[in-house]
Design a protein around this motif. Structure first.
Motif, PDB file in Angstrom:
ATOM      1  N   GLY A 169      33.983  -0.481   6.569  1.00 13.03           N
ATOM      2  CA  GLY A 169      34.554  -1.259   5.479  1.00 13.03           C
ATOM      3  C   GLY A 169      33.675  -2.431   5.086  1.00 13.03           C
ATOM      4  O   GLY A 169      32.514  -2.538   5.480  1.00 13.03           O
ATOM      5  N   HIS A 170      34.248  -3.346   4.318  1.00 12.64           N
ATOM      6  CA  HIS A 170      33.532  -4.524   3.832  1.00 12.64           C
ATOM      7  C   HIS A 170      33.214  -5.501   4.959  1.00 12.64           C
ATOM      8  O   HIS A 170      32.129  -6.084   5.013  1.00 12.64           O
ATOM      9  N   ASP A 171      34.177  -5.718   5.847  1.00 10.92           N
ATOM     10  CA  ASP A 171      34.002  -6.722   6.893  1.00 10.92           C
ATOM     11  C   ASP A 171      33.282  -6.142   8.101  1.00 10.92           C
ATOM     12  O   ASP A 171      33.563  -5.019   8.525  1.00 10.92           O
ATOM     13  N   PRO A 172      32.362  -6.919   8.680  1.00 15.50           N
ATOM     14  CA  PRO A 172      31.639  -6.426   9.850  1.00 15.50           C
ATOM     15  C   PRO A 172      32.532  -6.444  11.086  1.00 15.50           C
ATOM     16  O   PRO A 172      33.461  -7.255  11.187  1.00 15.50           O
ATOM     17  N   GLY A 173      32.235  -5.562  12.018  1.00 17.31           N
ATOM     18  CA  GLY A 173      32.903  -5.624  13.310  1.00 17.31           C
ATOM     19  C   GLY A 173      32.374  -6.820  14.097  1.00 17.31           C
ATOM     20  O   GLY A 173      31.383  -7.456  13.700  1.00 17.31           O
ATOM     21  N   VAL A 174      33.005  -7.114  15.212  1.00 15.79           N
ATOM     22  CA  VAL A 174      32.604  -8.261  16.035  1.00 15.79           C
ATOM     23  C   VAL A 174      31.154  -8.117  16.494  1.00 15.79           C
ATOM     24  O   VAL A 174      30.370  -9.067  16.419  1.00 15.79           O
ATOM     25  N   LYS A 175      30.774  -6.920  16.934  1.00 10.26           N
ATOM     26  CA  LYS A 175      29.417  -6.713  17.446  1.00 10.26           C
ATOM     27  C   LYS A 175      28.378  -6.868  16.336  1.00 10.26           C
ATOM     28  O   LYS A 175      27.351  -7.512  16.530  1.00 10.26           O
TER      29      LYS A 175
END
Length: 176
Positions: A82-88
């Motif tokens: 998606g648009h938002d990155p994962g934590v890593k």
């Protein structure tokens, strides 16, 4: 080199000698009682992979995974759907650039936006090869039609001003 058995007693031949008593329970670098060992019998190739960190006491072992980061063409291992990155992915972006990618800004990456170089809405990936930390001011500045920002595969950013001047910022260099 001293070779010891599981009780800390010296074993082996030649110049092996007993370790000092205050080191006997020590399994490796760090405070006594901590061990950092390969999670599998053979160990990770090249030091990368999963390691087990055992801490003193009854707490659980921690599994630590070491992944190499390429500075060549991106393999998209850490891409988010998606648009938002994962934590890593966000963390890796902040490691790669410790500050805003603008040539004149030094705001810490942890206080910056994760900004897509090619907008997500225009088909840009949420990946290291298409993003970097930008403070809110420079995030908005980059979106101005007279400014241009290009990102190279190695994480270098080239900013072109409305006057046509170019400025380059590289990933953070860490001492080895």
């Amino acid at each position: 080199m001293t070779v010891t058995d599981e009780h800390g007693h010296a074993i082996g031949h030649g110049c092996a000698r007993p370790e000092p008593k205050n080191h006997r329970k020590r399994a490796g670098p760090g405070p006594p009682g901590f061990t950092f060992t390969p999670a599998s019998r053979d160990g990770p190739p090249g030091g990368y992979g999963t390691w087990r960190l055992h801490t003193p006491g009854n707490g659980p072992d921690l599994l630590v995974t070491l992944d190499p980061l390429t500075t060549q063409d991106c393999d998209h291992r850490f891409e988010s759907r998606g648009h938002d990155p994962g934590v890593k992915l966000k963390h890796l972006s902040q490691i790669r650039h410790a500050t805003c990618t603008s040539p004149i800004c030094r705001r810490p990456a942890s206080q910056c936006d994760f900004e897509h170089n090619t907008p997500y809405e225009a088909g840009g990936r949420t990946c290291l090869c298409n993003a970097g930390p930008k403070c809110r001011h420079d995030h908005r500045l980059k979106q101005h039609p007279k400014w241009k920002v290009d990102q190279l595969p190695d994480g270098t950013f080239t900013w072109t001003t409305p006057a046509g001047r170019t400025y380059t910022t590289e990933p953070t260099r860490y001492p080895i």
